[in-house]
Design a protein around this motif. Sequence first.
Motif, PDB file in Angstrom:
ATOM      1  N   ASN A  16     -30.121  -1.649   9.571  1.00  0.00           N
ATOM      2  CA  ASN A  16     -30.219  -1.774   8.120  1.00  0.00           C
ATOM      3  C   ASN A  16     -30.738  -3.158   7.750  1.00  0.00           C
ATOM      4  OD1 ASN A  16     -27.775  -3.558   7.865  1.00  0.00           O
ATOM      5  ND2 ASN A  16     -26.742  -1.687   8.575  1.00  0.00           N
ATOM      6  N   PHE A  17     -30.985  -3.347   6.468  1.00  0.00           N
ATOM      7  CA  PHE A  17     -31.580  -4.581   5.962  1.00  0.00           C
ATOM      8  C   PHE A  17     -30.730  -5.808   6.289  1.00  0.00           C
ATOM      9  CE2 PHE A  17     -32.145  -7.730   2.549  1.00  0.00           C
ATOM     10  CZ  PHE A  17     -33.524  -7.906   2.557  1.00  0.00           C
ATOM     11  N   VAL A  18     -29.426  -5.702   6.131  1.00  0.00           N
ATOM     12  CA  VAL A  18     -28.552  -6.854   6.372  1.00  0.00           C
ATOM     13  C   VAL A  18     -28.654  -7.308   7.827  1.00  0.00           C
ATOM     14  CG1 VAL A  18     -26.161  -7.656   6.420  1.00  0.00           C
ATOM     15  CG2 VAL A  18     -26.975  -6.260   4.510  1.00  0.00           C
ATOM     16  N   LYS A  19     -28.645  -6.373   8.747  1.00  0.00           N
ATOM     17  CA  LYS A  19     -28.764  -6.723  10.167  1.00  0.00           C
ATOM     18  C   LYS A  19     -30.139  -7.308  10.481  1.00  0.00           C
ATOM     19  CE  LYS A  19     -25.367  -3.435  11.946  1.00  0.00           C
ATOM     20  NZ  LYS A  19     -25.107  -2.366  12.928  1.00  0.00           N
ATOM     21  N   THR A  20     -31.163  -6.772   9.845  1.00  0.00           N
ATOM     22  CA  THR A  20     -32.506  -7.306  10.053  1.00  0.00           C
ATOM     23  C   THR A  20     -32.596  -8.748   9.571  1.00  0.00           C
ATOM     24  OG1 THR A  20     -33.527  -5.129   9.860  1.00  0.00           O
ATOM     25  CG2 THR A  20     -34.949  -7.028   9.470  1.00  0.00           C
ATOM     26  N   MET A  21     -32.046  -9.021   8.394  1.00  0.00           N
ATOM     27  CA  MET A  21     -32.068 -10.390   7.878  1.00  0.00           C
ATOM     28  C   MET A  21     -31.270 -11.337   8.770  1.00  0.00           C
ATOM     29  SD  MET A  21     -34.093 -10.410   5.308  1.00  0.00           S
ATOM     30  CE  MET A  21     -35.026  -9.133   6.195  1.00  0.00           C
ATOM     31  N   ALA A  22     -30.152 -10.872   9.289  1.00  0.00           N
ATOM     32  CA  ALA A  22     -29.354 -11.715  10.186  1.00  0.00           C
ATOM     33  C   ALA A  22     -30.123 -12.025  11.467  1.00  0.00           C
ATOM     34  CB  ALA A  22     -28.032 -11.026  10.511  1.00  0.00           C
ATOM     35  N   ARG A  23     -30.842 -11.038  11.976  1.00  0.00           N
ATOM     36  CA  ARG A  23     -31.655 -11.268  13.185  1.00  0.00           C
ATOM     37  C   ARG A  23     -32.786 -12.260  12.900  1.00  0.00           C
ATOM     38  NH1 ARG A  23     -36.233  -8.883  14.378  1.00  0.00           N
ATOM     39  NH2 ARG A  23     -35.842  -7.115  12.973  1.00  0.00           N
ATOM     40  N   LEU A  24     -33.460 -12.068  11.774  1.00  0.00           N
ATOM     41  CA  LEU A  24     -34.577 -12.959  11.447  1.00  0.00           C
ATOM     42  C   LEU A  24     -34.098 -14.382  11.167  1.00  0.00           C
ATOM     43  CD1 LEU A  24     -36.762 -10.602   9.227  1.00  0.00           C
ATOM     44  CD2 LEU A  24     -37.143 -11.268  11.608  1.00  0.00           C
ATOM     45  N   GLU A  25     -32.896 -14.513  10.601  1.00  0.00           N
ATOM     46  CA  GLU A  25     -32.349 -15.854  10.358  1.00  0.00           C
ATOM     47  C   GLU A  25     -32.212 -16.619  11.671  1.00  0.00           C
ATOM     48  OE1 GLU A  25     -29.767 -19.106  10.260  1.00  0.00           O
ATOM     49  OE2 GLU A  25     -29.182 -17.227  11.244  1.00  0.00           O
ATOM     50  N   SER A  26     -31.871 -15.896  12.734  1.00  0.00           N
ATOM     51  CA  SER A  26     -31.679 -16.552  14.030  1.00  0.00           C
ATOM     52  C   SER A  26     -32.998 -16.825  14.750  1.00  0.00           C
ATOM     53  CB  SER A  26     -30.785 -15.686  14.924  1.00  0.00           C
ATOM     54  OG  SER A  26     -31.467 -14.515  15.356  1.00  0.00           O
ATOM     55  N   GLN A  27     -34.075 -16.203  14.280  1.00  0.00           N
ATOM     56  CA  GLN A  27     -35.360 -16.307  14.978  1.00  0.00           C
ATOM     57  C   GLN A  27     -36.392 -17.172  14.270  1.00  0.00           C
ATOM     58  OE1 GLN A  27     -36.498 -12.186  15.263  1.00  0.00           O
ATOM     59  NE2 GLN A  27     -35.198 -11.779  17.051  1.00  0.00           N
ATOM     60  N   ARG A  28     -36.269 -17.327  12.969  1.00  0.00           N
ATOM     61  CA  ARG A  28     -37.311 -17.994  12.195  1.00  0.00           C
ATOM     62  C   ARG A  28     -36.752 -19.139  11.356  1.00  0.00           C
ATOM     63  NH1 ARG A  28     -40.717 -12.920   9.577  1.00  0.00           N
ATOM     64  NH2 ARG A  28     -40.937 -11.681  11.498  1.00  0.00           N
ATOM     65  N   ASP A  29     -37.584 -20.129  11.142  1.00  0.00           N
ATOM     66  CA  ASP A  29     -37.189 -21.225  10.271  1.00  0.00           C
ATOM     67  C   ASP A  29     -37.203 -20.796   8.809  1.00  0.00           C
ATOM     68  OD1 ASP A  29     -36.891 -22.954  12.419  1.00  0.00           O
ATOM     69  OD2 ASP A  29     -38.979 -23.629  12.326  1.00  0.00           O
ATOM     70  N   SER A  30     -38.127 -19.895   8.476  1.00  0.00           N
ATOM     71  CA  SER A  30     -38.219 -19.399   7.103  1.00  0.00           C
ATOM     72  C   SER A  30     -38.800 -17.998   7.126  1.00  0.00           C
ATOM     73  CB  SER A  30     -39.096 -20.318   6.246  1.00  0.00           C
ATOM     74  OG  SER A  30     -40.427 -20.326   6.736  1.00  0.00           O
ATOM     75  N   LEU A  31     -38.616 -17.263   6.042  1.00  0.00           N
ATOM     76  CA  LEU A  31     -39.208 -15.935   5.936  1.00  0.00           C
ATOM     77  C   LEU A  31     -39.432 -15.596   4.474  1.00  0.00           C
ATOM     78  CD1 LEU A  31     -36.588 -13.112   6.374  1.00  0.00           C
ATOM     79  CD2 LEU A  31     -35.919 -15.478   6.634  1.00  0.00           C
ATOM     80  N   SER A  32     -40.376 -14.670   4.245  1.00  0.00           N
ATOM     81  CA  SER A  32     -40.698 -14.215   2.900  1.00  0.00           C
ATOM     82  C   SER A  32     -40.179 -12.796   2.720  1.00  0.00           C
ATOM     83  CB  SER A  32     -42.206 -14.245   2.669  1.00  0.00           C
ATOM     84  OG  SER A  32     -42.704 -15.561   2.748  1.00  0.00           O
ATOM     85  N   VAL A  33     -39.563 -12.538   1.569  1.00  0.00           N
ATOM     86  CA  VAL A  33     -38.993 -11.230   1.284  1.00  0.00           C
ATOM     87  C   VAL A  33     -39.420 -10.809  -0.123  1.00  0.00           C
ATOM     88  CG1 VAL A  33     -36.867  -9.864   1.108  1.00  0.00           C
ATOM     89  CG2 VAL A  33     -37.031 -11.702   2.794  1.00  0.00           C
ATOM     90  N   VAL A  34     -39.676  -9.518  -0.264  1.00  0.00           N
ATOM     91  CA  VAL A  34     -40.159  -8.964  -1.532  1.00  0.00           C
ATOM     92  C   VAL A  34     -39.200  -9.277  -2.683  1.00  0.00           C
ATOM     93  CG1 VAL A  34     -40.622  -6.792  -2.742  1.00  0.00           C
ATOM     94  CG2 VAL A  34     -41.501  -7.148  -0.425  1.00  0.00           C
TER      95      VAL A  34
END
Length: 303
Positions: free
Chosen positions: A167-185
């Motif tokens: 789900n979205f929450v798990k995806t965001m948690a994974r990306l937080e650990s992988q990227r310095d920043s991210l863009s979301v709609v």
Amino acid sequence: MPLALLVPGGTGQLGRELAGLAGPDLAVTAPGSAELDLTETTSVVAAVAAFADAARAAGSTPVVVNAAAYTAVDKAESDQARAYAVNADGPRVLAAVCSSRNLPLIHVSTDYVFPGDATAPYAEDAPTGPKSVYGATKLAGERAVLSSGARAWVVRTAWVYGAHGANFVKTMARLESQRDSLSVVDDQLGSPTWTYDLAVGLVELARKVTSDSPPAAHVLHAAGGGEVTWCGFARGVFEELGADPGRVSACTTADYPTPAARPAYSVLSGKAWADAGLTPLRPWREALAAAFAADRAAYLPSA
């Protein structure tokens, strides 16, 4: 009287949450699609009959809660036959069997049945107009259930997340650990819904539909309170992770094209739910904090 639920789609996000609510006065049978495929009519007839007979023999009141769905929104654009089979034909068969066995049916649907061009929360009787194959299949399923002659209620929800499944929450948690920043709609607005709150609400509804005062409205909305964009939702996840929400920047839907169109506005009115005397789901931000407090590890990326 004790309640017994049959939950097709029992291994999905919502199905597993419903199974976790089982207790002395709530028996839950939650088969996954490998055990109960709604596209196999013979299996559906046999499974529902066996469930109803066993529940009644045990002195429980049986209710079917259909949590089974084809939810791969983008894939549905090119896999229409399978999406219709699961989301429309399956519920039609399930409702027919429930009607023949005199079983109440609660069918879970989605905000995607609406076009997404509203500026105020969608009422339960607002005109539908899905913009995607997924939304069209779910609307067809709603109509099949409501026209079946079964004692049926459709419950639309939105932006579902929980401890189980992707789900979205798990995806965001994974990306937080992988990227310095991210863009979301940031130009799509909706109401995140924690599966635990939704499951508790569905059990409350199941008790209501078997009471002397079932809801008069047969289409209900149950989603988290309030509204937020996906970007705001992602920032909320970062806050729960103890990360800087400023690392999440806003982008537009046009910046992130997908095969299936997403509704720009997915907020659902909960008036019929409240009018039925059912407990409104808590505000989305409060629920997100509770979800992390209940099982933080479930949302963190695997080591």
